[in-house]
Design an enzyme around this catalytic site. Structure first.
Site, PDB file in Angstrom:
ATOM      1  N   SER A 149       7.007  -4.167  -7.477  1.00 36.87           N
ATOM      2  CA  SER A 149       5.775  -4.751  -6.981  1.00 36.87           C
ATOM      3  C   SER A 149       5.102  -5.537  -8.111  1.00 36.87           C
ATOM      4  O   SER A 149       5.698  -6.455  -8.658  1.00 36.87           O
ATOM      5  CB  SER A 149       4.876  -3.661  -6.401  1.00 36.87           C
ATOM      6  OG  SER A 149       3.827  -4.205  -5.643  1.00 36.87           O
ATOM      7  N   ASP A 173       7.944  -6.492   4.481  1.00 41.98           N
ATOM      8  CA  ASP A 173       6.939  -6.164   3.471  1.00 41.98           C
ATOM      9  C   ASP A 173       5.726  -7.081   3.652  1.00 41.98           C
ATOM     10  O   ASP A 173       5.859  -8.302   3.658  1.00 41.98           O
ATOM     11  CB  ASP A 173       7.548  -6.352   2.084  1.00 41.98           C
ATOM     12  CG  ASP A 173       6.668  -5.797   0.970  1.00 41.98           C
ATOM     13  OD1 ASP A 173       5.477  -5.564   1.209  1.00 41.98           O
ATOM     14  OD2 ASP A 173       7.191  -5.615  -0.139  1.00 41.98           O
ATOM     15  N   HIS A 215       7.126  -2.353   2.326  1.00 44.15           N
ATOM     16  CA  HIS A 215       6.927  -2.401   0.880  1.00 44.15           C
ATOM     17  C   HIS A 215       7.552  -1.197   0.180  1.00 44.15           C
ATOM     18  O   HIS A 215       8.016  -1.307  -0.954  1.00 44.15           O
ATOM     19  CB  HIS A 215       5.431  -2.465   0.576  1.00 44.15           C
ATOM     20  CG  HIS A 215       5.118  -2.800  -0.843  1.00 44.15           C
ATOM     21  ND1 HIS A 215       5.467  -4.001  -1.424  1.00 44.15           N
ATOM     22  CD2 HIS A 215       4.481  -2.087  -1.821  1.00 44.15           C
ATOM     23  CE1 HIS A 215       5.058  -4.029  -2.680  1.00 44.15           C
ATOM     24  NE2 HIS A 215       4.455  -2.871  -2.939  1.00 44.15           N
TER      25      HIS A 215
END
Length: 714
Positions: A557, A644, A676
């Site tokens: 991320s 996501d 995600h």
């Protein structure tokens, strides 16, 4: 996908240049067309990338299966969590061998004075057990399943649960009658996570999102009535702020929270009149964050408020709930370097979480004296925090504990005696012994003189870390003031048992060293995050812990942005880079306020749309724009998910295509039904991690290495 020598050839994305111009700067983007998620050509391209990755990693199939079996073999597949008391029941979760998902259960208390959680056997029936929700049943026939809300009403008669079957984090909430086991007609689609019952069980409070995926509105639903009749309790029009809601443990107030990365505001609603107008605790003030919890002191309703108004590392004050903007009684004064994290109030005492010396700590707060007694633990590196504590006036406090070498542990703290009562330690099968592994913290000196902590964990049979160069896996994150805590990982043992040293670079932008540590790694100081990571890598090389050709970096991320940035800054320092759902096209995303969460993110990264200085600064580090010609990149594996909503799949897809242009050996793996957090289901997640670890071990030259001993298998 193969050439005449039968060697895999990567997919070649068409170059379809479009230009964007901001602040007088024009950038030509050849791969922005990959953003069209519903375009069959884009899907075909992603599938081709997956096929290419499958071909390139086919030789690792045996190792992937071996690592998967190691993870599975160390895990007690049929198990129970430690029961949590709430009302007249003990609540706990079950896992069953062969099942992907958990099962939520409860069993009745033995008596009203029963505060000792029953010791349950995973293989035996529990007297009076009631299965509340079997996620395996709910997930049947679906490739993805995520539970975003789960709660039982205070009277124990109803249950709500929110389900996401796509990975886009939009949940449908349903209500079940626990006496009959049947669902009621209530069905609330399109909610955010975290729906909750009112204390009397009559209402459900839930949140919905706007078109940019920002939770912006709190709703009140009366059970048994049409969703179209739901009442809007609160909405936040400012796109910089998100909204959430929940009840105080005392059930006295509903607290509606409004917040950005740097500013917050909270509103109170009396729980006995949820249709009343919310009243603000403190009006929002730019740059001031606070959070409040309710207690009763000397017969008066009070709020304990943690805030950073002229207190960088926060202070704790107490105010009258009837006049929260009135006189402030300072309970814990601001002290630079001691970052106050949270306060958790109960009827007779509170728990304070804070961070100092790079570790999170817990202290018991006495309401009468304002004294805080810190809880002591034996290990030099550890993580500790409050666990599930549903009751308002318990004699025990549930605590979760662990370290890099100590598996997750559940304690109950006896408030009267101060004794820590061990309730459970995560079982690790196959002869695991914590004494076989070492953990330590060392410090790297950054370019500007800052001392950056690095945590290390290794298997002792290969020699202590730093005695001789070893294969090393360096992990980093460094954003949102998020701290990487010393935590145990079953999957990590597959690395350690093959001689890998695992390291965490606690770089600026995280919260490990207090609030200033975060401030020095965001917006116009963001590059510190990347250079800190590079300096940590250099420290590990110079200190004899590893060599550049034996080190792999990993981040996910915002940590994936870190990976992309350091690959550009110092490609020569790493043999490989593993980037999970990586935020590698940061400037493109943050320039577009129509994308999910972009406006909220301006507090973290800056606003490049309206600020030329921020634009130029972000362009200087955004990985996609800064892929370099004429350098040798490390091997790169980027993992993403089609659904996501936080970091869109298009970012790593574009990045990999651009990397290939300069000759980089880059792979893209896109989960076609996931969000995600990746795939759902524990076996699927283990296989996903086994895929990543097999790739990592191969890059480190350890694909043929067997684990050190039997500790890696059942």
């Amino acid at each position: 996908m193969t050439d005449t020598d039968a060697q895999p050839v990567p997919p070649a994305a068409d170059r379809r240049p479009i230009t964007r111009t901001h602040h007088g700067d024009t950038f030509e983007d050849p791969y922005e067309w990959l953003r069209a998620k519903d375009d069959a050509e884009v899907i075909s391209y992603l599938e081709a990338e997956n096929a290419y990755t499958d071909l390139r990693t086919a030789h690792l199939a045996g190792l992937r299966e071996e690592v998967f079996q190691e993870i599975k073999g160390r895990t007690l597949e049929t198990d129970l969590s430690v029961p949590v008391r709430r009302g007249e029941w003990w609540y706990y979760g079950r896992t069953v061998e062969g099942s992907q998902y958990g099962i939520q259960c409860r069993a009745p208390l033995a008596s009203p004075d029963d505060w000792t959680p029953p010791v349950l056997s995973p293989d035996e029936a529990v007297p009076g057990e009631q299965i509340l929700l079997d996620a395996n049943v709910e997930a049947a026939g679906n490739e993805f399943f995520s539970l975003g809300s789960f709660e039982v009403s205070n009277d124990g008669e109803r249950m709500l649960y929110g389900v996401d079957l796509a990975g886009d984090e939009r949940y449908t909430v349903r209500v079940r009658d626990l006496k009959t086991g049947e669902n009621l007609a209530d069905e609330i689609p399109g909610t955010f996570s975290g729906a909750t019952f009112s204390p009397d069980g009559r209402f459900i409070i839930y949140t919905t999102v706007d078109d940019a995926w920002r939770p912006d509105t709190v709703w009140l639903h009366e059970v048994g009535t049409p969703v179209t009749d739901d009442r809007k309790l609160f909405t936040e029009p400012d796109e910089r702020y998100w909204v959430g809601a929940g009840f105080t443990r005392s059930d006295r107030y509903l607290v509606i929270g409004v917040g950005s990365s740097i500013t917050s505001e909270e509103w109170l609603v009396d729980a006995d009149d949820l249709t009343a107008e919310p009243r603000v605790i403190w009006p929002r003030k730019d740059g001031v964050e606070y959070s409040a919890d309710h207690a009763v002191v000397d017969g008066e309703d009070v709020l304990y408020i943690l805030h950073n108004d002229d207190a960088l590392d926060f202070e704790l004050v107490r105010v009258a709930a009837s006049d929260p903007d009135g006189e402030r009684h300072v309970v814990i004064a601001h002290r630079a370097g001691q970052r106050l994290l949270d306060v958790d109030t109960f009827r007779d005492w509170a728990v304070v979480g804070y961070r100092s010396g790079g570790l999170a700590r817990l202290g018991m707060l006495d309401y009468a004296s304002d004294e805080v007694r810190e809880l002591q633990f034996d290990e030099p590196l550890y993580s500790a925090g409050t666990g599930s504590n549903a009751e308002w006036a318990p004699p025990l406090l549930r605590i979760g504990y662990g370290s890099f070498v100590t598996p997750g542990t559940v304690y109950d703290l006896d408030i009267a005696t101060g004794e820590l009562l061990l309730r459970k330690r995560q079982p690790v099968l196959g002869g695991y012994d914590p004494a076989d592994y070492g953990q330590a913290r060392v410090w790297a000196t950054a370019q500007d003189g800052a001392e950056v902590p690095i945590s290390l964990v290794w298997k002792r049979s290969f020699g202590d870390a730093g005695v001789a160069p070893r294969p090393l896996h360096l992990y980093g994150y460094g954003s949102y003031e998020h701290s990487i805590e010393p935590g145990f990982s079953v999957a990590r043992l597959s690395e350690l048992d093959r001689g890998v040293v695992f390291a965490v670079a606690h770089v600026r932008g995280g919260g490990e060293m207090g609030r200033q540590w975060y401030e020095d790694g965001k917006t116009l100081t963001k590059r510190n995050t990347f250079t800190d990571f590079v300096d940590c890598a250099l420290h590990l090389i110079d200190g004899g812990y590893t060599t550049a050709d034996r080190m792999v970096a990993e981040g996910g991320s915002a940590g994936g942005l870190l990976m992309g940035a350091v690959a550009n800054l110092a490609p020569e320092l790493f043999a490989g880079v593993l980037a999970d759902v990586p935020f590698v096209d940061a400037l493109t995303s943050i320039l577009d306020p129509s994308l999910p969460l972009t406006v909220i993110e301006w507090d973290e990264w800056g606003d490049p749309l309206h600020d030329a200085e921020v634009y130029a600064y972000m362009k200087s580090y955004s990985p996609y724009e800064n892929v370099r010609e004429g350098v040798t990149y490390p091997k790169i594996l980027a993992v993403t998910s089609l659904n996501d909503t936080r970091v869109l799949y298009v970012e790593p897809a574009k990045w990999v295509a651009r990397l290939r242009e300069v000759g980089a050996d880059a792979l893209l793996k896109c989960e076609m039904v996931a969000g995600h957090g990746g795939v759902s289901g524990r076996y699927n997640s283990w296989r996903e991690r086994a895929f990543e670890l097999a790739w990592l071990l191969d890059v480190l030259g350890l694909a043929a290495e067997a684990p050190d001993d039997a500790s890696s298998a059942a």
